[in-house]
Scaffold this motif. Structure first.
Motif, PDB file in Angstrom:
ATOM      1  N   SER A  21       0.823  -1.208   0.000  1.00  0.00           N
ATOM      2  CA  SER A  21       0.000   0.000   0.000  1.00  0.00           C
ATOM      3  C   SER A  21       0.856   1.256   0.000  1.00  0.00           C
ATOM      4  CB  SER A  21      -0.897   0.001   1.237  1.00  0.00           C
ATOM      5  OG  SER A  21      -0.100   0.152   2.386  1.00  0.00           O
ATOM      6  N   ASP A  22       0.216   2.398  -0.227  1.00  0.00           N
ATOM      7  CA  ASP A  22       0.914   3.674  -0.237  1.00  0.00           C
ATOM      8  C   ASP A  22       1.303   4.133   1.156  1.00  0.00           C
ATOM      9  OD1 ASP A  22      -1.200   4.942  -2.870  1.00  0.00           O
ATOM     10  OD2 ASP A  22       0.673   3.847  -2.977  1.00  0.00           O
ATOM     11  N   GLY A  23       0.632   3.644   2.177  1.00  0.00           N
ATOM     12  CA  GLY A  23       0.904   4.083   3.537  1.00  0.00           C
ATOM     13  C   GLY A  23       2.214   3.543   4.064  1.00  0.00           C
ATOM     14  N   GLY A  24       2.684   4.163   5.141  1.00  0.00           N
ATOM     15  CA  GLY A  24       3.929   3.739   5.757  1.00  0.00           C
ATOM     16  C   GLY A  24       3.765   2.411   6.475  1.00  0.00           C
ATOM     17  N   ILE A  96      -7.065  -1.161   8.105  1.00  0.00           N
ATOM     18  CA  ILE A  96      -7.929  -2.136   7.447  1.00  0.00           C
ATOM     19  C   ILE A  96      -8.918  -2.753   8.431  1.00  0.00           C
ATOM     20  CG2 ILE A  96      -6.230  -2.724   5.673  1.00  0.00           C
ATOM     21  CD1 ILE A  96      -5.816  -5.353   7.302  1.00  0.00           C
ATOM     22  N   GLY A  97      -9.964  -3.320   7.876  1.00  0.00           N
ATOM     23  CA  GLY A  97     -10.915  -4.085   8.661  1.00  0.00           C
ATOM     24  C   GLY A  97     -12.035  -3.278   9.287  1.00  0.00           C
ATOM     25  N   ARG A  98     -12.383  -2.129   8.700  1.00  0.00           N
ATOM     26  CA  ARG A  98     -13.454  -1.279   9.236  1.00  0.00           C
ATOM     27  C   ARG A  98     -13.205  -0.941  10.711  1.00  0.00           C
ATOM     28  NH1 ARG A  98     -16.805  -0.829   5.183  1.00  0.00           N
ATOM     29  NH2 ARG A  98     -17.265  -2.570   3.844  1.00  0.00           N
ATOM     30  N   CYS A 121     -16.669   3.400   8.453  1.00  0.00           N
ATOM     31  CA  CYS A 121     -15.343   3.303   7.837  1.00  0.00           C
ATOM     32  C   CYS A 121     -15.343   2.335   6.661  1.00  0.00           C
ATOM     33  CB  CYS A 121     -14.318   2.808   8.858  1.00  0.00           C
ATOM     34  SG  CYS A 121     -14.114   3.874  10.289  1.00  0.00           S
ATOM     35  N   PRO A 122     -14.592   2.668   5.621  1.00  0.00           N
ATOM     36  CA  PRO A 122     -14.404   1.681   4.551  1.00  0.00           C
ATOM     37  C   PRO A 122     -13.490   0.562   5.050  1.00  0.00           C
ATOM     38  CG  PRO A 122     -13.087   3.639   4.130  1.00  0.00           C
ATOM     39  CD  PRO A 122     -13.903   3.926   5.356  1.00  0.00           C
ATOM     40  N   PHE A 123     -13.403  -0.517   4.313  1.00  0.00           N
ATOM     41  CA  PHE A 123     -12.555  -1.630   4.726  1.00  0.00           C
ATOM     42  C   PHE A 123     -11.092  -1.202   4.819  1.00  0.00           C
ATOM     43  CE2 PHE A 123      -9.845  -5.323   3.957  1.00  0.00           C
ATOM     44  CZ  PHE A 123     -10.290  -6.150   4.983  1.00  0.00           C
ATOM     45  N   LYS A 124     -10.677  -0.286   3.948  1.00  0.00           N
ATOM     46  CA  LYS A 124      -9.288   0.156   3.893  1.00  0.00           C
ATOM     47  C   LYS A 124      -9.262   1.665   3.668  1.00  0.00           C
ATOM     48  CE  LYS A 124      -5.355  -0.545   0.768  1.00  0.00           C
ATOM     49  NZ  LYS A 124      -4.888  -1.269  -0.416  1.00  0.00           N
ATOM     50  N   TYR A 125      -8.506   2.383   4.505  1.00  0.00           N
ATOM     51  CA  TYR A 125      -8.362   3.827   4.322  1.00  0.00           C
ATOM     52  C   TYR A 125      -7.044   4.302   4.924  1.00  0.00           C
ATOM     53  CZ  TYR A 125      -9.837   4.412   9.216  1.00  0.00           C
ATOM     54  OH  TYR A 125      -9.927   4.344  10.585  1.00  0.00           O
ATOM     55  N   LYS A 126      -6.622   5.497   4.550  1.00  0.00           N
ATOM     56  CA  LYS A 126      -5.386   6.072   5.067  1.00  0.00           C
ATOM     57  C   LYS A 126      -5.646   6.673   6.442  1.00  0.00           C
ATOM     58  CE  LYS A 126      -3.590   7.097   0.503  1.00  0.00           C
ATOM     59  NZ  LYS A 126      -3.208   8.142  -0.450  1.00  0.00           N
TER      60      LYS A 126
END
Length: 170
Positions: A21-24, A96-98, A121-126
């Motif tokens: 993913s783009d996140g750290g 992840i995981g809401r 929350c979406p399943f995956k977000y920054k």
């Protein structure tokens, strides 16, 4: 493909998505702890408030060796107990995981708060986008006024709501 093999494949696939993913990475960042402010009564509830707080913290200008300057961002998130908020600069990670985002002072990184599922929350977000999910700012065992109490004050016309002044992060 048997069910157990499919489940294993699915877990490995999800893990590979998270890793790329783009996140750290979710690893300790000692410099984040130095920017943390713990006496927060309220987190930003919209983009404008987030941008104003972010300007005060100047995260991209902070000296750190945890991630790139672009991914070292302002956050206002739950503490690991879910009973208060922490405002800080930290490497952006993928949640992840809401789940809501929390900062663990022991591990010194952002991660999923596992106590409750976040239906908004979406399943995956920054992690830096957690302000979008006000459900995450409902404290489990409030040690400070909850976001809902602050909202009631706003609705009643009380204009004296403010953030607690943060310590100098420069």
């Amino acid at each position: 493909m048997p069910l157990k093999e499919f489940q294993l494949f699915l877990v490995l696939f999800i893990c590979s998505l998270i890793k790329s993913s783009d996140g750290g990475r979710k690893s300790p960042c000692l410099q984040s702890r130095n920017t943390a402010s713990f006496n927060i009564t309220r987190c930003p509830q919209d983009r404008k408030e987030l941008e104003n707080r972010s300007k005060l913290f100047k995260c991209e200008e902070q000296k750190q060796n945890c991630t790139t300057a672009k991914l070292y961002k302002y956050h206002c998130v739950l503490n690991s107990k879910g009973d208060g908020y922490i405002e800080l600069c930290a490497p952006e990670v993928v949640i992840i995981g809401r789940r809501c985002t929390e900062y663990t002072t022991g591990g010194q990184f952002l991660q999923e708060h596992l106590e409750n599922i976040c239906t908004a929350c979406p399943f995956k977000y920054k992690s830096s986008e957690s302000y979008k999910y006000n459900e995450c700012y409902k404290l489990e065992h409030p040690s400070t006024p909850s976001i809902m109490q602050e909202k009631k004050k706003e609705d009643s016309g009380d204009e004296n709501i403010s953030f607690v002044k943060q310590k100098d992060v420069g």
